[in-house]
Motif scaffolding. Structure first.
Motif, PDB file in Angstrom:
ATOM      1  N   ASP A  51       0.822  -1.208   0.000  1.00 38.15           N
ATOM      2  CA  ASP A  51       0.000   0.000   0.000  1.00 38.15           C
ATOM      3  C   ASP A  51       0.862   1.266   0.000  1.00 38.15           C
ATOM      4  O   ASP A  51       0.359   2.356   0.253  1.00 38.15           O
ATOM      5  CB  ASP A  51      -0.954   0.016   1.203  1.00 38.15           C
ATOM      6  N   ALA A  52       2.170   1.113  -0.292  1.00 34.59           N
ATOM      7  CA  ALA A  52       3.136   2.207  -0.455  1.00 34.59           C
ATOM      8  C   ALA A  52       3.493   2.871   0.872  1.00 34.59           C
ATOM      9  O   ALA A  52       3.985   4.000   0.879  1.00 34.59           O
ATOM     10  CB  ALA A  52       2.638   3.256  -1.457  1.00 34.59           C
ATOM     11  N   THR A  53       3.277   2.208   2.008  1.00 30.67           N
ATOM     12  CA  THR A  53       3.642   2.787   3.294  1.00 30.67           C
ATOM     13  C   THR A  53       4.595   1.865   4.050  1.00 30.67           C
ATOM     14  O   THR A  53       4.656   0.666   3.795  1.00 30.67           O
ATOM     15  CB  THR A  53       2.402   3.027   4.180  1.00 30.67           C
ATOM     16  N   VAL A  54       5.320   2.478   4.968  1.00 28.82           N
ATOM     17  CA  VAL A  54       6.156   1.749   5.920  1.00 28.82           C
ATOM     18  C   VAL A  54       5.646   2.116   7.311  1.00 28.82           C
ATOM     19  O   VAL A  54       5.459   3.303   7.608  1.00 28.82           O
ATOM     20  CB  VAL A  54       7.648   2.136   5.777  1.00 28.82           C
ATOM     21  N   ARG A  55       5.400   1.119   8.133  1.00 34.71           N
ATOM     22  CA  ARG A  55       4.894   1.372   9.484  1.00 34.71           C
ATOM     23  C   ARG A  55       5.924   0.921  10.518  1.00 34.71           C
ATOM     24  O   ARG A  55       6.547  -0.119  10.367  1.00 34.71           O
ATOM     25  CB  ARG A  55       3.557   0.643   9.722  1.00 34.71           C
ATOM     26  N   MET A  56       6.024   1.756  11.565  1.00 38.60           N
ATOM     27  CA  MET A  56       6.880   1.422  12.706  1.00 38.60           C
ATOM     28  C   MET A  56       5.963   1.125  13.885  1.00 38.60           C
ATOM     29  O   MET A  56       5.046   1.896  14.176  1.00 38.60           O
ATOM     30  CB  MET A  56       7.815   2.579  13.019  1.00 38.60           C
ATOM     31  N   TRP A  57       6.232   0.011  14.572  1.00 41.61           N
ATOM     32  CA  TRP A  57       5.297  -0.493  15.572  1.00 41.61           C
ATOM     33  C   TRP A  57       5.902  -0.452  16.976  1.00 41.61           C
ATOM     34  O   TRP A  57       7.093  -0.707  17.154  1.00 41.61           O
ATOM     35  CB  TRP A  57       4.904  -1.941  15.242  1.00 41.61           C
ATOM     36  N   ASP A  58       5.034  -0.124  17.935  1.00 44.65           N
ATOM     37  CA  ASP A  58       5.363  -0.276  19.348  1.00 44.65           C
ATOM     38  C   ASP A  58       5.030  -1.709  19.730  1.00 44.65           C
ATOM     39  O   ASP A  58       3.854  -2.079  19.812  1.00 44.65           O
ATOM     40  CB  ASP A  58       4.546   0.726  20.173  1.00 44.65           C
ATOM     41  N   LEU A  59       6.040  -2.518  19.971  1.00 47.69           N
ATOM     42  CA  LEU A  59       5.816  -3.947  20.184  1.00 47.69           C
ATOM     43  C   LEU A  59       5.089  -4.212  21.505  1.00 47.69           C
ATOM     44  O   LEU A  59       4.297  -5.147  21.605  1.00 47.69           O
ATOM     45  CB  LEU A  59       7.153  -4.693  20.146  1.00 47.69           C
ATOM     46  N   ALA A  60       5.360  -3.392  22.517  1.00 44.65           N
ATOM     47  CA  ALA A  60       4.720  -3.618  23.816  1.00 44.65           C
ATOM     48  C   ALA A  60       3.219  -3.361  23.749  1.00 44.65           C
ATOM     49  O   ALA A  60       2.418  -4.127  24.284  1.00 44.65           O
ATOM     50  CB  ALA A  60       5.361  -2.716  24.866  1.00 44.65           C
ATOM     51  N   ALA A  61       2.837  -2.268  23.068  1.00 43.32           N
ATOM     52  CA  ALA A  61       1.418  -1.915  22.997  1.00 43.32           C
ATOM     53  C   ALA A  61       0.720  -2.548  21.808  1.00 43.32           C
ATOM     54  O   ALA A  61      -0.516  -2.621  21.783  1.00 43.32           O
ATOM     55  CB  ALA A  61       1.270  -0.396  22.928  1.00 43.32           C
ATOM     56  N   GLY A  62       1.476  -2.988  20.817  1.00 41.84           N
ATOM     57  CA  GLY A  62       0.867  -3.546  19.617  1.00 41.84           C
ATOM     58  C   GLY A  62       0.210  -2.501  18.754  1.00 41.84           C
ATOM     59  O   GLY A  62      -0.768  -2.780  18.057  1.00 41.84           O
ATOM     60  N   LYS A  63       0.748  -1.265  18.790  1.00 45.78           N
ATOM     61  CA  LYS A  63       0.150  -0.163  18.024  1.00 45.78           C
ATOM     62  C   LYS A  63       1.201   0.492  17.136  1.00 45.78           C
ATOM     63  O   LYS A  63       2.407   0.322  17.341  1.00 45.78           O
ATOM     64  CB  LYS A  63      -0.436   0.882  18.983  1.00 45.78           C
ATOM     65  N   THR A  64       0.709   1.280  16.189  1.00 44.60           N
ATOM     66  CA  THR A  64       1.602   1.962  15.252  1.00 44.60           C
ATOM     67  C   THR A  64       2.274   3.150  15.927  1.00 44.60           C
ATOM     68  O   THR A  64       1.609   3.972  16.554  1.00 44.60           O
ATOM     69  CB  THR A  64       0.806   2.453  14.029  1.00 44.60           C
ATOM     70  N   MET A  65       3.598   3.247  15.791  1.00 41.67           N
ATOM     71  CA  MET A  65       4.333   4.418  16.279  1.00 41.67           C
ATOM     72  C   MET A  65       4.394   5.511  15.222  1.00 41.67           C
ATOM     73  O   MET A  65       4.424   6.695  15.554  1.00 41.67           O
ATOM     74  CB  MET A  65       5.761   4.023  16.655  1.00 41.67           C
ATOM     75  N   GLY A  66       4.448   5.118  13.969  1.00 44.52           N
ATOM     76  CA  GLY A  66       4.529   6.104  12.900  1.00 44.52           C
ATOM     77  C   GLY A  66       4.313   5.448  11.557  1.00 44.52           C
ATOM     78  O   GLY A  66       4.554   4.250  11.388  1.00 44.52           O
ATOM     79  N   VAL A  67       3.855   6.250  10.595  1.00 49.26           N
ATOM     80  CA  VAL A  67       3.614   5.772   9.232  1.00 49.26           C
ATOM     81  C   VAL A  67       4.421   6.645   8.279  1.00 49.26           C
ATOM     82  O   VAL A  67       4.317   7.874   8.322  1.00 49.26           O
ATOM     83  CB  VAL A  67       2.113   5.830   8.860  1.00 49.26           C
ATOM     84  N   LEU A  68       5.219   6.018   7.424  1.00 52.60           N
ATOM     85  CA  LEU A  68       6.026   6.738   6.430  1.00 52.60           C
ATOM     86  C   LEU A  68       5.322   6.602   5.086  1.00 52.60           C
ATOM     87  O   LEU A  68       5.184   5.496   4.562  1.00 52.60           O
ATOM     88  CB  LEU A  68       7.434   6.157   6.374  1.00 52.60           C
ATOM     89  N   THR A  69       4.891   7.727   4.543  1.00 53.49           N
ATOM     90  CA  THR A  69       4.064   7.709   3.327  1.00 53.49           C
ATOM     91  C   THR A  69       4.777   8.348   2.141  1.00 53.49           C
ATOM     92  O   THR A  69       4.124   8.835   1.225  1.00 53.49           O
ATOM     93  CB  THR A  69       2.744   8.452   3.593  1.00 53.49           C
TER      94      THR A  69
END
Length: 497
Positions: free
Chosen positions: A335-353
């Motif tokens: 989908d043309a994005t790179v996502r960085m994840w918080d492993l402890a919370a299981g949530k996205t830290m940032g999206v590179l578009t």
């Protein structure tokens, strides 16, 4: 040692009288004036009129403290520039008349003592200071153009249109060119995945023929073939702490192989479609997989439980990388994005578009806190942990299927049409580019890079290709800066996105 004889009574009494006299004299000199806070308010009368009158010590200390604070905070903005001061001179006459009136109760100072001290300080500072530094450039340098009033409109060159100094690119480091060292045949399908074991003795390859083959790294000989998947093997990883090999395939299966018995000991069930990528966490017993269902799943290696489902991508998750520090999981998607994840919370830290096309490959630097992402005709470098953009690697105009970087700051990119490029990681300079040659008997259309990895030393590059071969590259030992000079021309600037 000689004994110390006790002194006589006469000498003792003499010393005692001297001490008493000294103490009395000290008290007469100091205690009368400074023994109590009340005496600090006033100065005792001085009998000699020649000595100048001085302030009481307490008052002098308060005034010095107040003067220092006022000067530090208000000195630079105390007065207007001469031009504005002259303009306001006419209007100030009315203001002075108002000031002469007795101020209202609300305008009076709460502490009359401090107000008198401030008035005395302002008089002294005005007498001591020649000119105001308000609204002028600090330090050495020319006077600002508007210090003496608005600048008249004349045909003079404006400093606002002066071209700023262009960005000077750093000179890239010289790297030896890489050459093809060995071609290994044996698979019956595209070689889609590669993994080198931590001891650097052997490496594993997975291909479209549904097999996993173990090869000796030094000789290139086949050591073992593992069968069990029923579709193309897309991801491999060897655990550095356990005798385990992990594999994932387009048959939705993620398997854990025991390398002591060469058998599957665990299955990880949960993906709804083909699993395209797999990564092991460097310190935790955690496995991350991603695939065509658009999610990355985090598995407990031992219990096979699905810890997190990292959802957010709107397309196939094509590549996943793990590292020790945040972001501990980085995923790339079509989908043309790179996502960085918080492993402890299981949530996205940032999206590179920043990418315009699907991102198919990621590469994390082994020593720096940086990573690269590759999509069609575009390779971008990012800085962790915030994911700030660093630079573009420009020139590889093809679908980038694979990226790899070693400790010597050499980045490798492999294209879908068989083109390979080697880059300097620091500056983004491409120092080598060529086309991989398909093995004899295969179609030219089958020249394509599908996977790549450096070995543990960084001196061998292993590439899996669409002509069903594994090619091993190494740097040219005979090359020097004289025989292969650096072909680099600095450009005026670099494109931001």
């Amino acid at each position: 040692m000689a004994e110390i004889k006790p002194s006589s009574d006469a000498s003792n009494s003499h010393l005692k009288s001297l001490l008493q006299g000294s103490a009395k004299r000290t008290r007469e000199l100091f205690a009368e004036d400074f023994a109590s806070p009340a005496t600090l308010e006033t100065i005792p009368p001085i009998p000699y009129s020649v000595v100048p009158q001085v302030l009481p010590p307490q008052l002098a200390a308060e005034r010095a403290n107040l003067f220092s604070r006022i000067r530090n905070e208000y000195e630079a903005v105390k007065e207007l520039p001469p031009s504005l001061a002259a303009k306001a001179a006419g209007a100030s006459a009315v203001g002075r008349a108002k000031k002469r009136k007795v101020p209202a109760e609300a305008d009076r100072a709460s502490d009359t003592k401090v107000a008198k001290m401030i008035e005395g300080i302002s008089e002294r500072s005005e007498a001591s200071r020649g000119s105001s530094s308000a609204l002028t450039v600090r330090g050495k340098g020319p006077v600002p153009p508007n210090a003496n009033g608005p600048t008249p409109q004349r045909n003079i060159p404006s400093s606002s249109l002066v071209r700023k100094e262009t960005y000077r690119q750093p000179r890239p480091e010289w790297h030896a060119p890489w050459k093809l060292m060995r071609v290994i045949s044996g698979h019956l399908g595209w070689v889609r995945s590669l993994a080198v074991e931590p001891g650097n003795q052997w490496f594993a390859s997975g291909a479209g023929d549904r097999t996993i083959k173990i090869w000796d790294l030094a000789s290139g000989n086949l050591k073992l073939t593992l069968t069990g998947h029923i579709s193309t093997v897309r991801g491999l990883a060897v655990s550095p702490r356990h005798p385990y090999l992990f594999s994932c395939a387009e048959d939705k299966m993620v398997k854990c192989w025991d390398l002591e018995t060469n058998k599957v000991i665990r299955h990880y069930h949960g993906h709804l479609s083909g699993v395209y990528t797999l990564a092991l966490h460097p310190t935790l017993d955690v496995l991350v997989t991603g695939g065509r269902d658009g999610v990355a799943r985090v598995w407990d290696m031992r219990t096979r439980s699905n810890i997190h489902v990292l959802s957010g991508h709107k397309g196939t998750v094509s590549d996943v990388k793990c590292q020790e520090a945040d972001p501990q999981v980085i995923s790339a998607s079509l989908d043309a994005t790179v996502r960085m994840w918080d492993l402890a919370a299981g949530k996205t830290m940032g999206v590179l578009t920043h990418h315009k096309k699907g991102v198919r490959a990621l590469a994390t630097h082994p020593t720096e806190f940086t990573f690269a992402s590759g999509s069609t005709g575009s390779i971008k470098q990012w800085k962790c942990p915030e994911g700030s953009f660093m630079q573009n690697f420009e020139g590889h105009n093809d679908i980038i299927n694979t990226l790899a970087v070693n400790e010597d700051d050499v980045l490798f990119s492999g294209g879908n049409n068989g083109s390979v490029s080697f880059w300097d990681w620091k500056t983004g300079h491409r120092f080598q580019s060529q086309d991989s040659i398909a093995q004899p008997g295969s179609l030219d259309a089958e020249a394509g890079l599908m996977s790549s990895t450096f070995d543990r030393t960084g001196l061998r590059l292993i590439c899996g290709e669409a002509d069903k071969t594994i090619k091993i590259w190494k740097p040219d030992d005979q090359a020097t800066e004289e025989t292969h000079p650096l072909e680099w021309k600095p450009t005026l600037g670099r494109q931001k996105f």
